[in-house]
Write an enzyme that holds these catalytic residues in place. Structure first.
Site, PDB file in Angstrom:
ATOM      1  N   ARG A   1      10.439  -2.848  11.772  1.00 13.39           N
ATOM      2  CA  ARG A   1       9.297  -2.273  12.421  1.00 13.39           C
ATOM      3  C   ARG A   1       9.063  -3.252  13.929  1.00 13.39           C
ATOM      4  O   ARG A   1       9.082  -4.575  13.490  1.00 13.39           O
ATOM      5  CB  ARG A   1       7.956  -2.369  11.675  1.00 13.39           C
ATOM      6  CG  ARG A   1       7.367  -0.982  11.538  1.00 13.39           C
ATOM      7  CD  ARG A   1       6.324  -0.810  10.456  1.00 13.39           C
ATOM      8  NE  ARG A   1       5.040  -1.275  10.911  1.00 13.39           N
ATOM      9  CZ  ARG A   1       4.100  -1.155   9.985  1.00 13.39           C
ATOM     10  NH1 ARG A   1       3.991  -0.609   8.850  1.00 13.39           N
ATOM     11  NH2 ARG A   1       3.074  -1.847  10.460  1.00 13.39           N
TER      12      ARG A   1
ATOM     13  N   ARG B   1     -11.116   0.317   8.453  1.00 15.24           N
ATOM     14  CA  ARG B   1     -10.289  -1.253   8.738  1.00 15.24           C
ATOM     15  C   ARG B   1     -11.395  -1.944   9.337  1.00 15.24           C
ATOM     16  O   ARG B   1     -10.907  -3.199   9.599  1.00 15.24           O
ATOM     17  CB  ARG B   1      -9.102  -0.698   9.528  1.00 15.24           C
ATOM     18  CG  ARG B   1      -8.008  -1.631   9.374  1.00 15.24           C
ATOM     19  CD  ARG B   1      -6.957  -1.209  10.256  1.00 15.24           C
ATOM     20  NE  ARG B   1      -5.651  -1.858  10.193  1.00 15.24           N
ATOM     21  CZ  ARG B   1      -4.599  -1.460   9.633  1.00 15.24           C
ATOM     22  NH1 ARG B   1      -4.518  -0.398   9.077  1.00 15.24           N
ATOM     23  NH2 ARG B   1      -3.667  -2.352   9.627  1.00 15.24           N
TER      24      ARG B   1
ATOM     25  N   LYS C   1       0.877  -1.118   0.089  1.00 17.41           N
ATOM     26  CA  LYS C   1      -0.085   0.121   0.022  1.00 17.41           C
ATOM     27  C   LYS C   1       1.008   1.162   0.137  1.00 17.41           C
ATOM     28  O   LYS C   1       0.749   2.146  -0.566  1.00 17.41           O
ATOM     29  CB  LYS C   1      -0.868  -0.072   1.317  1.00 17.41           C
ATOM     30  CG  LYS C   1      -2.016  -0.904   1.009  1.00 17.41           C
ATOM     31  CD  LYS C   1      -2.721  -0.994   2.489  1.00 17.41           C
ATOM     32  CE  LYS C   1      -1.679  -1.607   3.577  1.00 17.41           C
ATOM     33  NZ  LYS C   1      -2.296  -2.027   4.860  1.00 17.41           N
TER      34      LYS C   1
END
Ligand code: ADP
Length: 216
Positions: A157, A88, A13
């Site tokens: 991350r 979401r 994305k």
């Protein structure tokens, strides 16, 4: 132009959003980035939000909705936006609709980047970020491997660890797949195959967006 970008974690994305920004002059809004900024700021909200994100769980709707509303009211969106990470959950669809209507903005399309689960698991485990530039690398992608002197400063991350990836994917399947189905029923969904080179994925997106505008 107002677009929603939906896809599993690691579906690409961010990469496609960057291209959409360049091509259409729209702004990228990422709830994930906004929430991570809140975490890094160390604010009360950030501390709370981190308890969810670090476990791969969703942050409660009200916090995310407030952030999105504040972002839309900043007044720097003359050509519209591509929003990634919101809605979401099915509950967030109604909120998004309300937010858009009250600001006289209309949604043009929902872009879904579809990538098989095994591909996203590999991509996320190999994903590294340059903390200085924000650039994302994939250690296993040919042509994307950083120079050795750069590689040492790359970080992972916190939620890209295997056990958290599994949780994020199951949250995605349970909470976000129904969002996709709802937009499909509303006739607003554009689906592209994301298991290809980024430029090919983008070419599909552009083609589908232009044929959609022609048919309107
Ligand atoms: P990814 O799509 O790769 O999982 P994001 O960067 O979009 O990652 O989001 C990271 C985390 O932020 C999510 O796992 C979730 O905890 C939180 N988050 C982002 N957007 C939302 C949202 N709309 N509602 C609730 N939580 C969210």
């Amino acid at each position: 132009m107002h677009l929603i970008l939906i896809g599993a974690p690691g579906s690409g994305k961010g990469t496609q959003a960057r291209r959409l920004v360049k091509t259409y002059g729209i702004v990228h809004i990422s709830t994930g980035d906004m929430l991570r900024e809140a975490v890094h700021s160390g604010s009360d909200l950030g501390v709370l939000v981190n308890t969810y994100i670090s476990q791969g769980h969703l942050v409660p709707d009200t916090h995310v909705t407030t952030l999105v509303e504040e972002r839309l009211d900043r007044g720097d969106l003359p050509n519209g936006f591509v929003i990634d990470g919101y809605p979401r959950t099915v509950g967030q669809i109604g909120e998004f609709d309300r937010i858009m209507k009250s600001r006289q903005r209309t949604l043009d399309a929902v872009l879904r980047i579809d990538v098989p689960a095994e591909v996203v698991i590999n991509r996320l485990s190999d994903r590294r970020i340059d903390p200085e530039t924000g650039r994302i690398y994939n250690l296993n992608l040919e042509g994307d491997h950083p120079d050795p002197d750069l590689e040492v400063r790359l970080v992972q991350r916190n939620d890209d660890r295997p056990e958290i990836i599994k949780q994020r994917l199951s949250t995605y399947n349970a909470e976000t797949l129904p969002v996709i189905e709802q937009y499909r029923e509303m006739g607003q969904l554009i689906e592209v195959n994301g298991a290809r080179a980024p430029s090919l994925v983008f070419a599909s997106i552009q083609r589908r967006l232009s044929s959609q505008t022609e048919s309107q």
